[in-house]
Design a protein around this motif. Structure first.
Motif, PDB file in Angstrom:
ATOM      1  N   GLU A 151     -11.508 -19.192  -3.220  1.00  0.00           N
ATOM      2  CA  GLU A 151     -11.062 -18.187  -2.262  1.00  0.00           C
ATOM      3  C   GLU A 151     -10.357 -18.849  -1.089  1.00  0.00           C
ATOM      4  OE1 GLU A 151     -13.132 -14.902   0.676  1.00  0.00           O
ATOM      5  OE2 GLU A 151     -13.930 -15.103  -1.368  1.00  0.00           O
ATOM      6  N   ARG A 183     -17.114 -21.031  -5.244  1.00  0.00           N
ATOM      7  CA  ARG A 183     -18.386 -20.508  -5.754  1.00  0.00           C
ATOM      8  C   ARG A 183     -18.482 -20.786  -7.251  1.00  0.00           C
ATOM      9  NH1 ARG A 183     -16.693 -16.363  -2.398  1.00  0.00           N
ATOM     10  NH2 ARG A 183     -15.908 -15.177  -4.191  1.00  0.00           N
ATOM     11  N   GLY A 206     -21.386 -17.620  -8.732  1.00  0.00           N
ATOM     12  CA  GLY A 206     -21.651 -16.763  -7.578  1.00  0.00           C
ATOM     13  C   GLY A 206     -22.265 -17.469  -6.392  1.00  0.00           C
ATOM     14  N   ARG A 264     -22.136 -20.313  -3.413  1.00  0.00           N
ATOM     15  CA  ARG A 264     -21.233 -21.154  -2.625  1.00  0.00           C
ATOM     16  C   ARG A 264     -21.672 -22.619  -2.754  1.00  0.00           C
ATOM     17  NH1 ARG A 264     -18.270 -21.024   2.650  1.00  0.00           N
ATOM     18  NH2 ARG A 264     -18.684 -23.008   3.698  1.00  0.00           N
ATOM     19  N   SER A 296      -6.220 -19.307  -4.361  1.00  0.00           N
ATOM     20  CA  SER A 296      -7.246 -18.298  -4.668  1.00  0.00           C
ATOM     21  C   SER A 296      -7.131 -17.871  -6.118  1.00  0.00           C
ATOM     22  CB  SER A 296      -7.083 -17.065  -3.773  1.00  0.00           C
ATOM     23  OG  SER A 296      -7.257 -17.379  -2.411  1.00  0.00           O
ATOM     24  N   THR A 297      -8.248 -17.884  -6.825  1.00  0.00           N
ATOM     25  CA  THR A 297      -8.283 -17.357  -8.195  1.00  0.00           C
ATOM     26  C   THR A 297      -9.726 -17.185  -8.629  1.00  0.00           C
ATOM     27  OG1 THR A 297      -7.450 -17.630 -10.450  1.00  0.00           O
ATOM     28  CG2 THR A 297      -8.270 -19.607  -9.376  1.00  0.00           C
ATOM     29  N   ASP A 298      -9.961 -16.259  -9.539  1.00  0.00           N
ATOM     30  CA  ASP A 298     -11.271 -16.061 -10.148  1.00  0.00           C
ATOM     31  C   ASP A 298     -11.192 -16.471 -11.610  1.00  0.00           C
ATOM     32  OD1 ASP A 298     -12.638 -15.002  -7.888  1.00  0.00           O
ATOM     33  OD2 ASP A 298     -11.609 -13.083  -8.198  1.00  0.00           O
ATOM     34  N   ASP A 340     -19.110 -18.417 -14.064  1.00  0.00           N
ATOM     35  CA  ASP A 340     -17.750 -18.194 -13.581  1.00  0.00           C
ATOM     36  C   ASP A 340     -17.508 -19.102 -12.378  1.00  0.00           C
ATOM     37  OD1 ASP A 340     -19.320 -16.985 -11.666  1.00  0.00           O
ATOM     38  OD2 ASP A 340     -18.634 -14.948 -12.074  1.00  0.00           O
ATOM     39  N   LEU A 341     -16.232 -19.228 -12.013  1.00  0.00           N
ATOM     40  CA  LEU A 341     -15.824 -20.114 -10.922  1.00  0.00           C
ATOM     41  C   LEU A 341     -14.833 -19.355 -10.060  1.00  0.00           C
ATOM     42  CD1 LEU A 341     -15.521 -22.968  -9.578  1.00  0.00           C
ATOM     43  CD2 LEU A 341     -13.826 -23.483 -11.333  1.00  0.00           C
ATOM     44  N   SER A 342     -15.020 -19.405  -8.758  1.00  0.00           N
ATOM     45  CA  SER A 342     -14.158 -18.659  -7.847  1.00  0.00           C
ATOM     46  C   SER A 342     -13.630 -19.564  -6.738  1.00  0.00           C
ATOM     47  CB  SER A 342     -14.946 -17.484  -7.234  1.00  0.00           C
ATOM     48  OG  SER A 342     -14.150 -16.790  -6.293  1.00  0.00           O
ATOM     49  N   THR A 363     -17.012 -22.849 -19.219  1.00  0.00           N
ATOM     50  CA  THR A 363     -15.892 -22.706 -18.290  1.00  0.00           C
ATOM     51  C   THR A 363     -15.282 -24.081 -18.017  1.00  0.00           C
ATOM     52  OG1 THR A 363     -17.126 -20.907 -17.263  1.00  0.00           O
ATOM     53  CG2 THR A 363     -15.222 -21.761 -16.047  1.00  0.00           C
ATOM     54  N   LYS A 403     -13.077 -16.690 -15.185  1.00  0.00           N
ATOM     55  CA  LYS A 403     -14.176 -16.035 -15.902  1.00  0.00           C
ATOM     56  C   LYS A 403     -15.038 -17.052 -16.653  1.00  0.00           C
ATOM     57  CE  LYS A 403     -11.276 -13.408 -18.055  1.00  0.00           C
ATOM     58  NZ  LYS A 403     -10.661 -12.411 -18.967  1.00  0.00           N
TER      59      LYS A 403
END
Length: 351
Positions: free
Chosen positions: A7, A61, A64, A66, A23-25, A3-5, A186, A27
Motif C-alpha cells: 500500500e 501486509r 493481513g 502488517r 500499491s497492489t494486492d 495474500d500479500l498487500s 504466493t 492474491k
C-alpha cells in the motif's frame, strides 16, 4: 500460504526517493513477476517485502498482518537468491536442513521435509554431495529446496536464473512455474528478462525508475500497454514508435504517409506498431527501407528505416525472407485495431 498487500510503499535513501509509491494486492497462490531494466527498483521492492530493506512510507501486509517492523525471520517468507547462497562445506542435505535446524525443529520432521523436497526436485541421488559437485541447475534446485522445506507463506525469487545458460534458463523457468502451481504458494519473482516475465507471470509489475508503470496480466500489458515504456519494454522485438498527427480518422506520419485509424482526436501523438503486426503488402502505406535481415527460422526480422525519414523501423515476417543487394522500399500494412496511441508529452496511452 497467504495474500500479500503493498500500500503506497516508498523507499528513500537520504533525500533521494527510489521507490515512488507502489500499491497492489496479490492474491493467495498468485505468481507475480516484477520486471524492468537494471536500476529500476525491482530488487529493492523485493528486499522491502523480505525485510532486508526498511520501508520509508506505506505498508506491507502478509496474510493481513502488517510486517513493516518485523524481522525477516518473523515474516514467514523464504527467499531464493541469484547466486544460490549455498554453504560450500555442507552437503545438499545439510544445506536444505539448515534453516529448520536453526529453528529447532524435531529431527524427524527435518528429515521428512528434506526427503519430500528432494523427491519433488529430483535431488534424491545428490543429497550427500557438496555444492561444488553440482551443475548450476542442480545448485538452483538445492536453493529452491531450502526454501520449500521452510513451508513459507510467500516465496521471493531475486533473479534466480540469471547465472544459467539460455537452454537451462528455459528448462528451469518451466520447472519453477510448475512447482509453484503445484505448491500453491504466493510468489514474488524479480527479473530483467521480459520473456521470463511473459511466460511465468499470472500478473506482472512493470517497473521503471522506481515507478510501477503498469500492473496486469502478460496479455493485458502486451495488448494494451498503458505507457510508452511498457509498450517498448514488453514484447520482442520492441514496439516501433513513430510520431504522428491524428486528424479526421487518419494518422499522418512524419514522412507524409497516412494510416487509417479509429481515433477521432485531433492531436500530436506517438503511434506504436508491433513488428509482428506489420503485414507485407506492396501497396501498403508503411514503407521500410531495409538495412538488415535477421533470419530466425520461423520468422525473419527486417531492420531498416521508415522511407524518407531517419526513424528506425523493424518488421517481423513469417518464414525466411532474403534481401536483395540493392533492395527498394518494402511495403507493409497494419490492421487499425493493432495501432497504439500515446500522448506525446506524458507518454500515457490514449484510448
Amino acid at each position: 500460504m497467504a495474500d500479500l498487500s503493498l500500500e503506497d510503499v516508498k523507499k528513500r535513501f537520504g533525500n533521494t526517493e527510489v521507490i515512488h509509491g507502489v500499491s497492489t494486492d496479490i492474491k493467495d497462490g498468485e505468481f507475480i513477476v516484477i520486471v524492468g531494466p537494471s536500476g529500476c527498483g525491482k530488487s529493492t521492492l523485493l528486499r522491502m517485502v523480505a525485510g532486508l530493506e526498511s520501508v520509508s512510507d506505506g505498508e506491507i501486509r502478509i496474510g493481513g498482518v502488517r510486517v513493516n517492523e518485523k524481522e525477516p525471520m518473523d515474516r514467514d517468507i523464504a527467499m531464493v537468491f541469484q547466486n544460490y547462497a549455498l554453504y560450500p562445506h555442507m552437503s545438499v542435505r545439510q544445506n536444505m536442513a539448515y534453516g529448520l535446524k536453526i529453528a529447532k525443529k524435531p529431527q524427524a520432521e527435518i528429515d521428512k521435509r528434506v526427503a519430500d523436497a528432494a523427491r519433488l526436485l529430483q535431488l534424491e541421488e545428490y543429497l550427500d554431495r557438496k555444492p561444488k559437485q553440482l551443475s548450476g541447475g542442480q545448485r538452483q534446485r538445492v536453493a529452491m529446496g531450502r526454501a520449500i522445506v521452510r513451508e513459507p507463506s510467500v516465496f521471493l525469487f531475486d533473479e534466480p536464473l540469471s547465472n544459467l545458460d539460455a537452454k537451462l534458463r528455459v528448462q528451469m523457468r518451466l520447472e519453477i512455474k510448475e512447482l509453484q502451481s503445484r505448491l500453491g504458494i504466493t510468489s514474488l519473482y524479480v527479473t530483467h528478462d521480459q520473456v521470463e516475465a511473459m511466460t511465468m507471470a499470472d500478473r506482472m509489475i512493470v517497473m521503471n525508475g522506481g515507478v510501477a508503470e503498469q500492473i496486469g496480466t502478460p496479455l493485458e500489458v502486451y495488448e494494451t500497454p498503458q505507457t510508452l515504456f511498457a509498450a517498448q519494454f514488453i514484447g520482442s522485438p520492441a514496439m516501433n514508435i513513430l510520431n504522428a498527427e491524428l486528424k479526421g480518422g487518419k494518422a499522418k506520419l512524419e514522412n507524409g504517409a497516412s494510416l487509417t485509424c479509429k481515433s477521432k482526436l485531433e492531436i500530436e501523438a506517438k503511434i506504436g506498431l508491433r513488428p509482428e503486426h506489420l503485414t507485407l503488402n506492396p501497396k501498403g502505406k508503411i514503407e521500410l527501407m531495409p538495412l538488415l535481415a535477421e533470419p530466425l527460422g520461423a520468422n525473419t526480422l527486417i531492420h531498416g528505416k521508415l522511407k524518407n525519414s531517419s526513424i528506425p523501423l523493424t518488421a517481423s515476417v513469417p518464414g525466411v525472407y532474403e534481401l536483395e543487394e540493392k533492395s527498394d522500399a518494402i511495403g507493409f500494412s497494419i490492421d487499425p485495431n493493432n495501432l497504439h496511441f500515446f500522448d506525446a508529452e506524458s507518454g500515457h496511452r490514449i484510448s
